[in-house]
Structure formats: structure tokens, C-alpha cells
Enzyme design. Structure first.
Site, PDB file in Angstrom:
ATOM      1  N   ASP A  32       0.843  -1.196   0.000  1.00  0.00           N
ATOM      2  CA  ASP A  32       0.000   0.000   0.000  1.00  0.00           C
ATOM      3  C   ASP A  32       0.882   1.252   0.000  1.00  0.00           C
ATOM      4  OD1 ASP A  32      -1.801   2.153   0.987  1.00  0.00           O
ATOM      5  OD2 ASP A  32      -3.212   0.520   1.332  1.00  0.00           O
ATOM      6  N   ASN A  88     -12.989  -2.986   3.515  1.00  0.00           N
ATOM      7  CA  ASN A  88     -14.006  -1.933   3.575  1.00  0.00           C
ATOM      8  C   ASN A  88     -14.966  -2.031   2.393  1.00  0.00           C
ATOM      9  OD1 ASN A  88     -12.610  -0.841   5.813  1.00  0.00           O
ATOM     10  ND2 ASN A  88     -11.278   0.348   4.488  1.00  0.00           N
ATOM     11  N   GLN A  95     -14.406   2.798   2.350  1.00  0.00           N
ATOM     12  CA  GLN A  95     -13.866   2.360   1.054  1.00  0.00           C
ATOM     13  C   GLN A  95     -13.609   3.578   0.172  1.00  0.00           C
ATOM     14  OE1 GLN A  95     -16.346  -0.375  -1.204  1.00  0.00           O
ATOM     15  NE2 GLN A  95     -14.667  -0.926  -2.584  1.00  0.00           N
ATOM     16  N   HIS A 101     -10.874  -5.176  -2.386  1.00  0.00           N
ATOM     17  CA  HIS A 101      -9.508  -5.467  -1.930  1.00  0.00           C
ATOM     18  C   HIS A 101      -9.533  -5.756  -0.445  1.00  0.00           C
ATOM     19  CE1 HIS A 101     -10.205  -1.132  -1.698  1.00  0.00           C
ATOM     20  NE2 HIS A 101      -9.466  -1.151  -0.606  1.00  0.00           N
ATOM     21  N   HIS A 103      -7.096  -5.478   3.025  1.00  0.00           N
ATOM     22  CA  HIS A 103      -5.885  -4.912   3.619  1.00  0.00           C
ATOM     23  C   HIS A 103      -5.231  -5.975   4.494  1.00  0.00           C
ATOM     24  CE1 HIS A 103      -6.819  -0.575   2.786  1.00  0.00           C
ATOM     25  NE2 HIS A 103      -8.045  -1.061   2.727  1.00  0.00           N
TER      26      HIS A 103
HETATM   27  P1  5GP Z   1      -9.853   1.555   0.962  1.00  0.00           P
HETATM   28  O1  5GP Z   1      -9.891   2.869   1.703  1.00  0.00           O
HETATM   29  O2  5GP Z   1     -10.619   1.638  -0.336  1.00  0.00           O
HETATM   30  O3  5GP Z   1     -10.219   0.364   1.777  1.00  0.00           O
HETATM   31  O4  5GP Z   1      -8.322   1.324   0.625  1.00  0.00           O
HETATM   32  C1  5GP Z   1      -7.678   1.870  -0.469  1.00  0.00           C
HETATM   33  C2  5GP Z   1      -6.189   1.748  -0.199  1.00  0.00           C
HETATM   34  O5  5GP Z   1      -5.511   1.835  -1.441  1.00  0.00           O
HETATM   35  C3  5GP Z   1      -5.608   2.842   0.691  1.00  0.00           C
HETATM   36  O6  5GP Z   1      -4.969   2.221   1.816  1.00  0.00           O
HETATM   37  C4  5GP Z   1      -4.612   3.572  -0.200  1.00  0.00           C
HETATM   38  O7  5GP Z   1      -3.459   3.968   0.486  1.00  0.00           O
HETATM   39  C5  5GP Z   1      -4.310   2.538  -1.269  1.00  0.00           C
HETATM   40  N1  5GP Z   1      -4.011   3.063  -2.576  1.00  0.00           N
HETATM   41  C6  5GP Z   1      -4.767   3.958  -3.294  1.00  0.00           C
HETATM   42  N2  5GP Z   1      -4.216   4.168  -4.504  1.00  0.00           N
HETATM   43  C7  5GP Z   1      -3.106   3.373  -4.549  1.00  0.00           C
HETATM   44  C8  5GP Z   1      -2.116   3.156  -5.563  1.00  0.00           C
HETATM   45  O8  5GP Z   1      -2.132   3.735  -6.652  1.00  0.00           O
HETATM   46  N3  5GP Z   1      -1.133   2.244  -5.284  1.00  0.00           N
HETATM   47  C9  5GP Z   1      -1.083   1.582  -4.080  1.00  0.00           C
HETATM   48  N4  5GP Z   1      -0.089   0.707  -3.915  1.00  0.00           N
HETATM   49  N5  5GP Z   1      -1.986   1.784  -3.110  1.00  0.00           N
HETATM   50  C10 5GP Z   1      -2.985   2.669  -3.342  1.00  0.00           C
END
Ligand code: 5GP
Ligand code: ZN
Length: 137
Positions: A32, A88, A95, A101, A103
Site C-alpha cells: 500500500d 471496507n 472504502q 480489496h 488490507h
Molecule cells: P480503501 O480505503 O478503499 O479500503 O483502501 C484503499 C487503499 O488503497 C488505501 O490504503 C490507499 O493507500 C491505497 N491506494 C490507493 N491508490 C493506490 C495506488 O495507486 N497504489 C497503491 N499501492 N496503493 C494505493
């Protein structure tokens, strides 16, 4: 593979480079870019599913098995003393990327990752109502 313009489709399918810890025909596990703790990784299916409710069931089963295996490798490699699996669904649940996805978050003493909620107080009548409503589904 379905055409998709979302960022995790592009990352999972290798169109956008990522630091990949694991890859097979169904999933890519990447680091991440905004880690909650050192080694925070994301398990991303190569096919686009918006969230848990959209996810194919047999892929869901493979996702947890894969998450378990990669989590163990991360834990051992980095000497983590705990581990959170977080997933999430929907804006109200935090989310931000609308491609399913998971974590994978290794934890360490005093890491300040802050994965917590404020516990409320369960109400017996409401718990029974919740059970009744869920049973109706
Ligand atoms: P969510 O909030 O949707 O559960 O998690 C999205 C996650 O994706 C966040 O922890 C954020 O840091 C990560 N993230 C968003 N864009 C990118 C990206 O372009 N590359 C990587 N490696 N992580 C990303
Ligand atoms: Zn996608």
C-alpha cells in the site's frame, strides 16, 4: 478479462507498476502507498468486483486462503507481533477505491496504526430485533 478503467484493475493486471509481494492468475498482492504500518499490503483480484457483495463466491474463498498465506509470509519476514485483515465496503465504511480489496496489516508494539472503533452498548431488545430482521432475509 473484462475491460476496466479503474486504478486497481490496472495495478492488478500490471498496467501500472506496483511493489508486488505475490501474484497468481487471480490475485496480486501489493504494498500500500499509504501504509498504516510497515508491510501494509493489499490483496487485489485481477477481475473487477466493486466490493464484497459483488465478489464471486469461489474467488472469495480463494481470496481468504491467499490472504492467509501471504499474511504469514509478511508476519514472519517483518517480525510482526499481530496482524489485522481489514476489508471496507462502501463510502460509509471507509472504502475509497471501488474495486474489492483486502488490507493485510502487520502490527507491532506501539505502532500507532489506529485500527479501532468506539464500542457502544448493546441493547437486548434491539439485538433481538436485529436477529429477527436478519432471519427474515
Ligand atoms: P480503501 O480505503 O478503499 O479500503 O483502501 C484503499 C487503499 O488503497 C488505501 O490504503 C490507499 O493507500 C491505497 N491506494 C490507493 N491508490 C493506490 C495506488 O495507486 N497504489 C497503491 N499501492 N496503493 C494505493
Ligand atoms: Zn477495477
Amino acid at each position: 478479462m473484462k475491460e476496466c478503467s479503474c486504478i486497481f484493475c490496472k495495478i492488478a493486471n500490471g498496467e501500472i507498476p506496483s511493489t508486488t509481494l505475490y501474484e497468481d492468475k487471480d490475485f496480486r498482492v501489493i504494498l500500500d502507498l499509504g501504509p498504516a504500518a510497515r508491510g501494509h499490503a493489499l490483496l487485489i483480484p485481477k477481475e473487477h468486483y466493486a466490493d464484497l457483495f459483488d465478489l464471486d463466491e469461489s474467488l472469495a474463498a480463494r481470496a481468504i486462503v491467499t490472504a492467509k498465506r501471504v499474511a504469514l509470509k509478511i508476519k514472519n519476514a517483518l517480525g510482526a507481533t499481530g496482524f489485522n485483515l481489514v476489508q471496507n465496503n462502501g463510502e460509509d465504511a471507509g472504502q475509497t477505491v471501488f474495486h474489492f480489496h483486502m488490507h493485510l496489516i502487520p502490527r507491532y508494539p506501539d505502532d500507532h496504526a489506529g485500527i479501532a472503533w468506539n464500542p457502544g452498548k448493546a441493547d437486548q431488545e434491539d439485538m433481538e430485533e436485529i436477529k429477527r430482521l436478519v432471519d427474515e432475509q
